[in-house]
Write a protein that holds these residues in place. Structure first.
Motif, short mmCIF file in Angstrom:
data_model
loop_
_atom_site.label_atom_id
_atom_site.label_comp_id
_atom_site.label_asym_id
_atom_site.label_seq_id
_atom_site.Cartn_x
_atom_site.Cartn_y
_atom_site.Cartn_z
N GLY A 129 28.18 -2.09 -6.03
CA GLY A 129 27.91 -2.63 -4.85
C GLY A 129 27.25 -3.80 -4.93
O GLY A 129 26.90 -4.47 -3.94
N GLY A 130 27.19 -4.57 -6.02
CA GLY A 130 26.39 -5.95 -6.19
C GLY A 130 25.04 -5.58 -6.99
O GLY A 130 24.36 -4.60 -6.88
N VAL A 131 24.62 -6.63 -7.67
CA VAL A 131 23.34 -6.70 -8.47
C VAL A 131 22.61 -7.83 -8.00
O VAL A 131 22.83 -8.95 -8.27
CB VAL A 131 23.49 -6.84 -9.86
CG1 VAL A 131 22.32 -6.77 -10.69
CG2 VAL A 131 24.59 -5.71 -10.15
N PRO A 132 21.43 -7.57 -6.92
CA PRO A 132 20.80 -8.68 -6.61
C PRO A 132 20.09 -9.41 -7.73
O PRO A 132 19.57 -8.79 -8.70
CB PRO A 132 19.71 -8.04 -5.66
CG PRO A 132 19.80 -6.63 -5.93
CD PRO A 132 21.02 -6.35 -6.82
N VAL A 133 19.46 -10.62 -7.45
CA VAL A 133 18.73 -11.36 -8.59
C VAL A 133 17.32 -11.72 -7.69
O VAL A 133 17.26 -12.27 -6.95
CB VAL A 133 19.33 -12.59 -8.93
CG1 VAL A 133 18.43 -13.13 -9.77
CG2 VAL A 133 20.66 -12.40 -9.71
N ASP A 162 18.03 -1.65 -1.57
CA ASP A 162 18.51 -0.11 -1.95
C ASP A 162 19.44 -0.12 -3.11
O ASP A 162 20.16 1.11 -3.34
CB ASP A 162 19.23 0.50 -0.57
CG ASP A 162 20.63 -0.14 -0.33
OD1 ASP A 162 20.77 -1.23 -1.10
OD2 ASP A 162 21.39 0.15 0.46
N ARG A 163 19.47 -0.96 -3.95
CA ARG A 163 20.37 -1.03 -5.13
C ARG A 163 19.63 -0.17 -6.24
O ARG A 163 18.43 -0.21 -6.51
CB ARG A 163 20.69 -2.35 -5.80
CG ARG A 163 21.44 -3.23 -4.47
CD ARG A 163 22.78 -2.53 -3.99
NE ARG A 163 23.76 -2.50 -5.09
CZ ARG A 163 24.42 -1.16 -5.46
NH1 ARG A 163 24.43 -0.27 -4.54
NH2 ARG A 163 25.21 -1.43 -6.38
N PRO A 164 20.43 0.19 -7.24
CA PRO A 164 19.97 0.89 -8.50
C PRO A 164 19.49 -0.29 -9.32
O PRO A 164 18.66 0.20 -10.29
CB PRO A 164 21.18 1.68 -8.92
CG PRO A 164 22.22 1.03 -8.58
CD PRO A 164 21.85 0.34 -7.01
N VAL A 165 20.02 -1.23 -9.54
CA VAL A 165 19.58 -2.49 -10.35
C VAL A 165 19.46 -3.66 -9.81
O VAL A 165 19.94 -4.36 -8.95
CB VAL A 165 20.65 -2.42 -11.76
CG1 VAL A 165 20.20 -3.53 -12.37
CG2 VAL A 165 20.87 -1.19 -12.52
N ALA A 166 18.46 -4.50 -10.31
CA ALA A 166 18.25 -5.61 -10.13
C ALA A 166 17.82 -6.56 -11.04
O ALA A 166 17.15 -6.20 -12.06
CB ALA A 166 16.93 -5.84 -9.06
N LEU A 167 18.37 -8.03 -11.13
CA LEU A 167 17.93 -8.82 -12.14
C LEU A 167 16.82 -9.48 -11.90
O LEU A 167 16.39 -9.72 -10.66
CB LEU A 167 19.16 -9.67 -12.46
CG LEU A 167 20.62 -9.24 -12.61
CD1 LEU A 167 21.63 -10.40 -12.91
CD2 LEU A 167 20.54 -8.14 -13.74
#
Length: 246
Positions: A129-133, A162-167
């Motif tokens: 679903g996308g990985v925000p930074v 609401d994402r599971p991972v962020a950089l």
């Protein structure tokens, strides 16, 4: 000093300590990085090791904090400086039961370039679903890059959404999940996925040519991975138990 929410079962403390060691064994953390778990009896408390290398963590090293990241019951041991990552994600995300922060080397480049991290195989479907930074400079200007207070933790939690991972630009990443086992699985497979994507980009030469998972493929593939995550945890947990006896 905030009061403790109460005693925690020894097996939970052992699992948190084992999670630190698993992350070290899988190359996600080295002398730095940390994992936390929401207190099983109190949503406004969380548990994480005192500040030490993850591979050295034992059950007795686990501390309790409130969501402002103050140690409970007068525990004066040194906590991790970046515990605010955990406290503010727990505050913002009632669905999150555990958080991992790491500086895994294959992941860091994706926070430095415009090529987005993509879900390159099914075990990393949670990335589809996308990985925000998160760029700490956007809210705080020039810093030492560390999330060392509540305001910086709030900014990171907002970027995570609401994402599971962020950089985290020029720093590392965070992975979270409803359980300790899921958060560890996601942290491990974010690093594995990053390596796969590096290899694929070397072959393709263009991020847009990657046949990565679509959002819907990610949604469908992530359901069985909840079981896969437990299977992986059982293996990794046994390896730690064989080494330590707990």
């Amino acid at each position: 000093m905030p009061a403790s929410a109460g005693p925690v079962a020894p097996e939970i403390l052992a699992d948190i300590a084992a999670a630190s060691r698993i992350l070290a064994a899988r190359g996600v953390v080295d002398g730095f990085g940390h994992v936390s778990m929401r207190h099983p009896e109190a949503s406004d408390r969380f548990l994480m090791p005192r500040a030490l290398a993850p591979a050295l963590t034992e059950p007795a090293d686990i501390m309790e904090f409130d969501l402002d990241c103050a140690a409970c019951d007068g525990d004066d041991r040194k906590g991790f400086l970046e515990r605010f990552i955990h406290g503010e994600i727990f505050r913002a995300r009632p669905d999150v039961g555990a958080v991992v922060h790491s500086h895994s080397p294959s992941v860091i480049p994706f926070g430095l370039v415009t090529a987005p991290m993509q879900a390159c195989f099914h075990n990393a479907a949670f990335l589809a679903g996308g990985v925000p930074v998160f760029d700490i400079a956007c809210d705080h200007g020039d810093t030492d890059m560390l999330v060392s207070d509540n305001a910086k933790g709030v900014a990171l939690a907002r970027a995570l959404g609401d994402r599971p991972v962020a950089l985290m630009r020029a720093h590392g990443s965070v992975a979270c999940g409803p359980t300790l086992q899921t958060a560890v699985f996601r942290a491990v497979y974010t690093e594995v996925n990053a390596r796969v994507q590096h290899w694929a980009l070397a072959l393709a030469g263009d991020a847009e040519t990657l046949a990565s998972l679509s959002d819907e493929e990610g949604r469908l593939a992530d359901q069985p991975n909840q079981t896969a995550g437990r299977r992986a945890w059982d293996l990794w947990r046994r390896e730690i138990r064989d080494q330590t006896g707990w």
